[in-house]
Design a protein around this motif. Sequence first.
Motif, PDB file in Angstrom:
ATOM      1  N   ASN A 193      51.658 -38.616 -64.400  1.00 36.45           N
ATOM      2  CA  ASN A 193      52.840 -39.262 -64.953  1.00 36.45           C
ATOM      3  C   ASN A 193      53.868 -39.286 -63.832  1.00 36.45           C
ATOM      4  O   ASN A 193      54.355 -38.236 -63.428  1.00 36.45           O
ATOM      5  CB  ASN A 193      53.359 -38.454 -66.146  1.00 36.45           C
ATOM      6  N   VAL A 194      54.213 -40.454 -63.330  1.00 35.08           N
ATOM      7  CA  VAL A 194      55.067 -40.569 -62.143  1.00 35.08           C
ATOM      8  C   VAL A 194      56.409 -41.181 -62.527  1.00 35.08           C
ATOM      9  O   VAL A 194      56.461 -42.260 -63.127  1.00 35.08           O
ATOM     10  CB  VAL A 194      54.389 -41.419 -61.047  1.00 35.08           C
ATOM     11  N   TYR A 195      57.492 -40.482 -62.148  1.00 32.97           N
ATOM     12  CA  TYR A 195      58.843 -40.936 -62.473  1.00 32.97           C
ATOM     13  C   TYR A 195      59.628 -41.229 -61.198  1.00 32.97           C
ATOM     14  O   TYR A 195      59.440 -40.567 -60.177  1.00 32.97           O
ATOM     15  CB  TYR A 195      59.593 -39.879 -63.281  1.00 32.97           C
ATOM     16  N   GLN A 254      42.448 -39.016 -58.266  1.00 30.36           N
ATOM     17  CA  GLN A 254      42.354 -40.372 -57.725  1.00 30.36           C
ATOM     18  C   GLN A 254      43.665 -40.793 -57.058  1.00 30.36           C
ATOM     19  O   GLN A 254      43.664 -41.452 -56.015  1.00 30.36           O
ATOM     20  CB  GLN A 254      42.004 -41.340 -58.857  1.00 30.36           C
ATOM     21  N   LEU A 255      44.785 -40.412 -57.665  1.00 29.73           N
ATOM     22  CA  LEU A 255      46.095 -40.788 -57.130  1.00 29.73           C
ATOM     23  C   LEU A 255      46.468 -39.992 -55.886  1.00 29.73           C
ATOM     24  O   LEU A 255      47.133 -40.522 -54.982  1.00 29.73           O
ATOM     25  CB  LEU A 255      47.166 -40.575 -58.214  1.00 29.73           C
ATOM     26  N   ALA A 256      46.075 -38.730 -55.813  1.00 31.05           N
ATOM     27  CA  ALA A 256      46.564 -37.807 -54.786  1.00 31.05           C
ATOM     28  C   ALA A 256      46.507 -38.340 -53.355  1.00 31.05           C
ATOM     29  O   ALA A 256      47.521 -38.317 -52.639  1.00 31.05           O
ATOM     30  CB  ALA A 256      45.828 -36.470 -54.888  1.00 31.05           C
ATOM     31  N   PRO A 257      45.359 -38.831 -52.852  1.00 34.87           N
ATOM     32  CA  PRO A 257      45.329 -39.288 -51.452  1.00 34.87           C
ATOM     33  C   PRO A 257      46.200 -40.519 -51.213  1.00 34.87           C
ATOM     34  O   PRO A 257      46.823 -40.642 -50.158  1.00 34.87           O
ATOM     35  CB  PRO A 257      43.844 -39.590 -51.202  1.00 34.87           C
ATOM     36  N   GLU A 258      46.256 -41.420 -52.185  1.00 34.90           N
ATOM     37  CA  GLU A 258      47.080 -42.628 -52.043  1.00 34.90           C
ATOM     38  C   GLU A 258      48.568 -42.273 -52.099  1.00 34.90           C
ATOM     39  O   GLU A 258      49.395 -42.849 -51.371  1.00 34.90           O
ATOM     40  CB  GLU A 258      46.737 -43.629 -53.149  1.00 34.90           C
ATOM     41  N   TYR A 259      48.907 -41.328 -52.945  1.00 34.07           N
ATOM     42  CA  TYR A 259      50.290 -40.858 -53.079  1.00 34.07           C
ATOM     43  C   TYR A 259      50.745 -40.195 -51.784  1.00 34.07           C
ATOM     44  O   TYR A 259      51.877 -40.399 -51.320  1.00 34.07           O
ATOM     45  CB  TYR A 259      50.356 -39.874 -54.239  1.00 34.07           C
ATOM     46  N   ASP A 267      62.927 -44.579 -64.250  1.00 33.83           N
ATOM     47  CA  ASP A 267      61.783 -45.404 -64.639  1.00 33.83           C
ATOM     48  C   ASP A 267      60.476 -44.654 -64.419  1.00 33.83           C
ATOM     49  O   ASP A 267      60.438 -43.647 -63.705  1.00 33.83           O
ATOM     50  CB  ASP A 267      61.781 -46.696 -63.808  1.00 33.83           C
ATOM     51  N   SER A 268      59.403 -45.170 -65.029  1.00 33.53           N
ATOM     52  CA  SER A 268      58.061 -44.619 -64.858  1.00 33.53           C
ATOM     53  C   SER A 268      57.219 -45.582 -64.038  1.00 33.53           C
ATOM     54  O   SER A 268      57.304 -46.810 -64.228  1.00 33.53           O
ATOM     55  CB  SER A 268      57.393 -44.393 -66.214  1.00 33.53           C
ATOM     56  N   TYR A 269      56.404 -45.014 -63.160  1.00 33.84           N
ATOM     57  CA  TYR A 269      55.491 -45.846 -62.377  1.00 33.84           C
ATOM     58  C   TYR A 269      54.168 -45.975 -63.122  1.00 33.84           C
ATOM     59  O   TYR A 269      53.507 -44.971 -63.409  1.00 33.84           O
ATOM     60  CB  TYR A 269      55.247 -45.232 -60.997  1.00 33.84           C
ATOM     61  N   THR A 270      53.781 -47.198 -63.431  1.00 38.82           N
ATOM     62  CA  THR A 270      52.539 -47.429 -64.179  1.00 38.82           C
ATOM     63  C   THR A 270      51.634 -48.444 -63.482  1.00 38.82           C
ATOM     64  O   THR A 270      50.691 -48.950 -64.091  1.00 38.82           O
ATOM     65  CB  THR A 270      52.847 -47.915 -65.604  1.00 38.82           C
ATOM     66  N   TRP A 316      56.398 -51.059 -55.083  1.00 42.25           N
ATOM     67  CA  TRP A 316      57.173 -50.813 -56.304  1.00 42.25           C
ATOM     68  C   TRP A 316      58.412 -49.979 -55.993  1.00 42.25           C
ATOM     69  O   TRP A 316      59.514 -50.274 -56.477  1.00 42.25           O
ATOM     70  CB  TRP A 316      56.299 -50.098 -57.319  1.00 42.25           C
ATOM     71  N   THR A 317      58.249 -48.957 -55.172  1.00 38.81           N
ATOM     72  CA  THR A 317      59.356 -48.059 -54.847  1.00 38.81           C
ATOM     73  C   THR A 317      60.433 -48.771 -54.045  1.00 38.81           C
ATOM     74  O   THR A 317      61.636 -48.600 -54.298  1.00 38.81           O
ATOM     75  CB  THR A 317      58.838 -46.832 -54.072  1.00 38.81           C
TER      76      THR A 317
END
Length: 264
Positions: free
Chosen positions: A119-121, A79-84, A130-133, A144-145
């Motif tokens: 798990n994104v750091y 789910q995250l891959a295309p948005e990332y 920090d961790s991205y949640t 956020w970034t």
Amino acid sequence: MPRATKVFLILYTIVLLLITIHWFSPFYLLNFDQENSLPQLTDEKDVVILSEKNFSHVVANNRYVMVDFCAPWSYYSQQLAPEYALAARQLKGKVMLAKVNAYEERGLKRKYRAQGHPNVYFFAGGVKMDSYTNARKRDAIVKWTKTKIALGVYTITSIEQAEQLLMAQFTTVLAFMDSVQGQDSEELAAASKMNTDVLFYQTTAVDVAKAFQFDQEIKIPALILLEKESQHLSHFYGPFTKYAIANFVSVNKLPPESDDHIDY
């Protein structure tokens, strides 16, 4: 039973059988899965692939890095891959977005305690900060970034972070203070805006201060600058104001030309 009724029942049975075969056929199921699953063909050309071989080098040599510890089989990773990938394209040149196959890179997964997927750091100057949640959407990731890279000063609390910082290939300022809030922290943040090519950190941890050779008897707040090329430590002895700190950084952020290096 009338002949017409028999013919109707036979035809009805045949049609029902054909529908059943079509519905449960492997080819239909394959197409159904493809149509209803998350996109697999994502343009990830702007996402850097990391492994045990290149992780430390990439993180230590890039000012800001986001790392996604993912698993190919994970629904949420898919789910995250295309948005990332879209966020990586938008942030290109400002922040490096990278990913690690945590299923294959078990050593990195253990080292960075990446539990669950994804798990994104966020790393600043080689230090895991920090961790991205937040939401798994491009706009949320980008917002956020950008907030993180605009901080100016990062707070480190552990010897592990200190070791990561010492390995990084950036000129670094570290302030040792009683508190990471208040007037001293505000002066440091203001000075960081005047030397944006240098990374600023602050800490209240004695172990971190020792790693950067702060004297046990040193008066707090104290500040040092580590010049990346020469690995020279310069100690600041002036008033803890934004202008004095900024001037100290401007003078000491370049490699010393001689043994007469200037400490303030």
